[in-house]
Design a protein around this motif. Sequence first.
Motif, short mmCIF file in Angstrom:
data_model
loop_
_atom_site.label_atom_id
_atom_site.label_comp_id
_atom_site.label_asym_id
_atom_site.label_seq_id
_atom_site.Cartn_x
_atom_site.Cartn_y
_atom_site.Cartn_z
N HIS A 34 52.24 61.49 10.09
CA HIS A 34 52.96 62.73 10.38
C HIS A 34 53.94 63.01 9.26
N ASP A 36 56.71 65.42 7.77
CA ASP A 36 57.67 66.47 8.13
C ASP A 36 58.15 67.22 6.90
N ASP A 176 56.83 65.31 19.87
CA ASP A 176 57.54 64.96 18.66
C ASP A 176 59.05 64.98 18.86
ZN ZN Z 1 57.57 66.46 13.02
#
Ligand code: ZN
Length: 218
Positions: A34, A36, A176
Motif C-alpha cells: 500500500h 500512500d 485503512d
Molecule cells: Zn492509505
Amino acid sequence: SQSIKIAPSILSADFARLGEEVRAIDEAGADYIHVDVMDGHFVPNITIGPNVVKALRPHSKKTFDVHLMIAPVDPYIDAFADAGADIITFHPEAGAHIHRTIQSIKARGLKAGLSLNPATPLNVIDPILEDLDLILVMSVNPGFGGQSFIESSLPKIEELRRRIDAAGKAIDLEVDGGINMETAPRVIAAGADVLVAGTATFKGGPSAYASNIKALRG
Ligand code: ZN
Ligand code: DX5
C-alpha cells in the motif's frame, strides 16, 4: 472464512531504505504493497510521487496498491500507471468527474478504487459500484499514520459489505487507518477483506514484520 489480504502501508516504513523495506514486507507475507501518495494540498502532508513508485517497482512482484490523496488526480494517472501501479485508488472529493477518472484508470489496464473518508457517505458509490474493483473505507482522516481507529467505520463497512454482496461483483473491501491487533478482528467481522496496516506492520522492526502480518490476518 473469507480470505483476508494484508496491505502494509509504506508510510510507516523507513523512508531512507524504502526499497529494502518493500522487499522485507513482500518476503514477510504482504499481499499488497500500500503506497500512500500525498500532495500537501488534498491532505496536510507530502510523501512521494511516481518516480519513487517507479524506483520501488523492481523490488517486489506483489500488487502495488497506490492510494492517491491528491487533487487533481487525472493529470497523474499515466505517470503512476507507467511507474508500475497495479491499483489506483482516489478520493471522490479530488475532482468533479469521478466516473471519467475511473474510466481513465481502467483504460490503462489498472484496477480502479475509490476511497471514502469518514464523513463521506456510502451513496457516492451507488452510480459507479459496478465500475469499481476496490472500495477503500478510511477509518482515520487521511494524512498520517499512527492515528486512532474511528469507530463509526464499522457500520459503514457492514453496509458496504451488504451492497457489494448484492451487486455480486468481486470488489475488494479495503479498510485503512488504525488497523492493529485489536481493530483487525472487528473490521474482518464487519466484512472487510483487505486490511491496510502501517504502524501495526512495521512496529518492532524487520524481524517482526512476518509475525505482525500473520497476527493481523487472524
Ligand atoms: Zn492509505
Ligand atoms: C493515511 C493513510 C493510511 C495510513 C495507515 O492517510 O492512507 O494508509 O498510512 O497508517 P496506520 O496503519 O498507522 O494507521
